[in-house]
Design an enzyme around this catalytic site. Structure first.
Site, PDB file in Angstrom:
ATOM      1  N   GLY A   1      -0.349   0.701 -18.650  1.00 49.50           N
ATOM      2  CA  GLY A   1      -0.261  -0.639 -19.237  1.00 49.50           C
ATOM      3  C   GLY A   1      -1.571  -0.977 -19.921  1.00 49.50           C
TER       4      GLY A   1
ATOM      5  N   ARG B   1      -2.741  -9.900 -20.208  1.00 50.47           N
ATOM      6  CA  ARG B   1      -3.359 -11.167 -19.840  1.00 50.47           C
ATOM      7  C   ARG B   1      -4.885 -11.146 -19.991  1.00 50.47           C
ATOM      8  NH1 ARG B   1       0.127 -11.140 -14.334  1.00 50.47           N
ATOM      9  NH2 ARG B   1       0.035  -8.913 -14.842  1.00 50.47           N
TER      10      ARG B   1
HETATM   11  C1  UD1 Z   1       2.153  -6.093  -9.024  1.00 48.00           C
HETATM   12  C2  UD1 Z   1       3.391  -6.049  -8.147  1.00 48.00           C
HETATM   13  C3  UD1 Z   1       3.411  -7.268  -7.255  1.00 48.00           C
HETATM   14  C4  UD1 Z   1       2.145  -7.326  -6.433  1.00 48.00           C
HETATM   15  C5  UD1 Z   1       0.912  -7.285  -7.327  1.00 48.00           C
HETATM   16  C6  UD1 Z   1      -0.337  -7.137  -6.497  1.00 48.00           C
HETATM   17  C7  UD1 Z   1       5.182  -4.870  -9.330  1.00 48.00           C
HETATM   18  C8  UD1 Z   1       6.398  -5.006 -10.156  1.00 48.00           C
HETATM   19  N1  UD1 Z   1       4.573  -6.008  -8.990  1.00 48.00           N
HETATM   20  O1  UD1 Z   1       2.278  -7.210  -9.893  1.00 48.00           O
HETATM   21  O2  UD1 Z   1       4.526  -7.217  -6.388  1.00 48.00           O
HETATM   22  O3  UD1 Z   1       2.130  -8.518  -5.645  1.00 48.00           O
HETATM   23  O4  UD1 Z   1       0.980  -6.160  -8.232  1.00 48.00           O
HETATM   24  O5  UD1 Z   1      -1.472  -7.253  -7.277  1.00 48.00           O
HETATM   25  O6  UD1 Z   1       4.811  -3.766  -8.973  1.00 48.00           O
HETATM   26  N2  UD1 Z   1       0.805  -0.496 -14.319  1.00 48.00           N
HETATM   27  C9  UD1 Z   1       1.143   0.745 -14.832  1.00 48.00           C
HETATM   28  N3  UD1 Z   1       2.188   0.834 -15.683  1.00 48.00           N
HETATM   29  C10 UD1 Z   1       2.951  -0.230 -16.036  1.00 48.00           C
HETATM   30  C11 UD1 Z   1       2.617  -1.488 -15.497  1.00 48.00           C
HETATM   31  C12 UD1 Z   1       1.549  -1.579 -14.649  1.00 48.00           C
HETATM   32  O7  UD1 Z   1       0.468   1.739 -14.533  1.00 48.00           O
HETATM   33  O8  UD1 Z   1       3.889  -0.047 -16.828  1.00 48.00           O
HETATM   34  C13 UD1 Z   1      -0.372  -0.617 -13.425  1.00 48.00           C
HETATM   35  C14 UD1 Z   1      -1.411  -1.585 -13.963  1.00 48.00           C
HETATM   36  O9  UD1 Z   1      -2.454  -0.883 -14.628  1.00 48.00           O
HETATM   37  C15 UD1 Z   1      -1.943  -2.264 -12.717  1.00 48.00           C
HETATM   38  C16 UD1 Z   1      -0.843  -2.069 -11.676  1.00 48.00           C
HETATM   39  O10 UD1 Z   1       0.053  -1.116 -12.189  1.00 48.00           O
HETATM   40  O11 UD1 Z   1      -3.133  -1.661 -12.263  1.00 48.00           O
HETATM   41  C17 UD1 Z   1      -0.119  -3.364 -11.361  1.00 48.00           C
HETATM   42  O12 UD1 Z   1       0.448  -3.846 -12.573  1.00 48.00           O
HETATM   43  P1  UD1 Z   1       0.381  -5.389 -12.960  1.00 48.00           P
HETATM   44  O13 UD1 Z   1       1.056  -5.553 -14.263  1.00 48.00           O
HETATM   45  O14 UD1 Z   1      -0.976  -5.899 -12.789  1.00 48.00           O
HETATM   46  O15 UD1 Z   1       1.359  -5.963 -11.818  1.00 48.00           O
HETATM   47  P2  UD1 Z   1       1.379  -7.415 -11.220  1.00 48.00           P
HETATM   48  O16 UD1 Z   1       2.165  -8.298 -12.128  1.00 48.00           O
HETATM   49  O17 UD1 Z   1       0.038  -7.851 -10.848  1.00 48.00           O
HETATM   50 CA    CA Z   2      -2.003  -7.011 -11.061  1.00 46.29          CA
END
Ligand code: UD1
Ligand code: CA
Length: 453
Positions: A11, A15
């Site tokens: 990602g 934000r």
């Molecule tokens: C996520 C969790 C949420 C949790 C929170 C804790 C999911 C759907 N939601 O939400 O339940 O409470 O973290 O902080 O898992 N990432 C990828 N690929 C993607 C999307 C994200 O590698 O396609 C990575 C991002 O770099 C990040 C992590 O996964 O480090 C979490 O993604 P983020 O979009 O921040 O999730 P949250 O909305 O915070």
């Molecule tokens: Ca997060």
């Protein structure tokens, strides 16, 4: 090989509103992602990073990396890592951590692992209780039993009131993770594959364990720059407290910034408003500040620096820098060197016991021992006629340079030479010789009176 970690760092982090991928934003001089890799690197035998193709691969050298081309969600990110762990047995253990929670430490992961093993769980979630759970996945239970995790965007008003949240950290038995991943879809408000959905799917066939994080964290994930600053303040406090416990005095730690990799020796005192950055190393018994910024530099023991900026330089023992010195990159100062007020030094060597106390510019110079550079001395290293070329100045041991001298480089002042104040020096000065390069003074006796009459 029985245990593998997957760090989710794909990602872009919308934000953050940034050209830089979220997990590559720095906290105390270090990319956020590497706090997450630190937390797992000693708990599992391998660490796999799932990253977006935007990340400059140079920074990821030494890691097993898999690219997630499009940010299709945390569930999709985990799927991308699975081919790399095909050799892990079905009952192997997979730790999943998000790359955006730099406040999680190895102790949190290892006690989660102990709990997971002790309870004999197929899956364990690291949960936390947050007074401000907005944006986080909520843990939905019936009675005491885990049902599923609901994301903020999918939650009902009732579910949004739940304060028990998922930290995004889990331990899975491999076969359960594979089965859960095969069943998730992206039919939700974000159109993403949620890793959190895997937990609800597994809960239908296996008990899912939940461990509550023992510590309260000020943020459970850095999604924007407000959370970035909160995490930074926390890590900054940890760094400074560690240094204090190692024997460094901070007069006012709240005003001081010290990067993660900075080292400081015992009995050094740091006055208010200091910024110590990058790969900086400070020796014992130094006095830094107030108002000092030191970047990527070495400072030897018992050196004093105040109101100054030092970059990319080596400063020896018992030196004195400032107030108001600019020490630009690539300087080497030996022992007992003094660089005083309003002095700029660049790409120069200044040898033991030499002094540049006031108002000077020293650039591309090799200065010997016991040299005294008078106030207002300037090395003219740039002719402006040879492209960007800078010409060198050689000042041998024991030279005395009178105030307001102009040294037109390339030039050599031989051992023990003496430059009369106000000289413009354009030619080599031989050993122990006086150079006077200025107009001779003429006194016209009584001239003022005559003129007035
Ligand atoms: C996520 C969790 C949420 C949790 C929170 C804790 C999911 C759907 N939601 O939400 O339940 O409470 O973290 O902080 O898992 N990432 C990828 N690929 C993607 C999307 C994200 O590698 O396609 C990575 C991002 O770099 C990040 C992590 O996964 O480090 C979490 O993604 P983020 O979009 O921040 O999730 P949250 O909305 O915070
Ligand atoms: Ca997060």
């Amino acid at each position: 090989m029985k245990k593998v970690s997957i760090v989710l760092a794909g990602g872009i982090g919308k934000r953050m509103h940034s050209k830089t991928s979220k997990v590559m934003h720095k906290i105390c001089g270090r990319e956020m992602l590497f706090y997450a890799t630190d937390a797992v690197k000693n708990v599992t035998e391998r660490v796999i990073l799932v990253v977006s193709p935007h990340i400059n691969s140079e920074a990821l050298k030494g890691f097993e990396v898999v690219y997630q081309e499009a940010p299709l969600g945390t569930g999709d990110a985990v799927k991308k890592a699975m081919p790399l762990i095909s050799s892990l047995p079905d009952d192997g253990t997979i730790v999943i951590v998000p790359g955006d929670n730099p406040l999680i430490r190895e102790g949190d992961i290892s006690s989660l692992m102990d709990f997971h093993v002790k309870e004999g769980n197929g899956v364990t979630i690291l949960a936390a209780v947050s007074e401000n759970p907005a944006g986080l996945g909520r843990i939905v239970r019936i009675g005491n039993e885990f049902v599923h995790i609901v994301e903020e965007s999918e939650a009902t008003e009732e579910e949004k009131k739940i304060k028990e949240i998922s930290t995004g950290i889990y331990i899975f038995r491999k076969d359960l993770l594979i089965e859960g991943l095969s069943q998730i879809d992206n039919k939700n408000t974000q159109g993403e594959y949620y890793l959190t959905d895997v937990l609800g799917i597994i809960a239908h066939k296996e008990r899912v364990g939940i461990k509550i994080l023992e510590r309260k964290l000020p943020v459970y994930g850095v999604n924007n720059r407000v959370e970035l600053s909160i995490a930074t303040a926390n890590i900054q406090t940890e760094i400074v407290e560690r240094l204090m416990l190692e024997g460094v005095t901070f007069i006012n730690p709240q005003t001081t910034s010290v990067d993660y990799f900075v080292k400081i020796g015992e009995d050094t005192t740091v006055y208010p408003f200091c910024i110590l950055e990058g790969k900086t190393e400070i020796g014992m018994d130094c006095t830094l500040g107030p108002f000092v910024r030191i970047t990527d530099s070495f400072v030897g023991k018992s050196t004093k620096i105040q109101y100054s900026f030092v970059r990319g330089s080596y400063i020896g023992e018992e030196c004195s820098i400032g107030p108001f010195s600019s020490v630009r990159p690539e300087n080497v100062f030996e022992k007992k060197v003094k660089i005083g007020s309003f002095v700029e030094v660049k790409k120069s060597k200044v040898s033991e016991n030499s002094k540049v106390p006031h108002l000077s510019y020293i650039g591309d110079a090799i200065v010997g021992k016991d040299v005294n550079v008078g106030a207002g001395t300037v090395t003219c290293n740039f002719s402006g006629l040879e492209g960007e070329k800078k010409n060198p100045t050689f000042i041998e041991d024991g030279v005395f340079i009178g105030s307001n001298s102009t040294l037109v480089a390339p030039i050599i002042l031989r051992k023990g030479a003496y430059i009369a104040a106000g000289s413009v020096v354009t030619e080599e000065v031989p050993q122990y010789s006086l150079a006077v390069g200025r107009a001779r003074q003429v006194n016209k006796i009584g001239w003022v009176k005559r003129r007035k009459d």
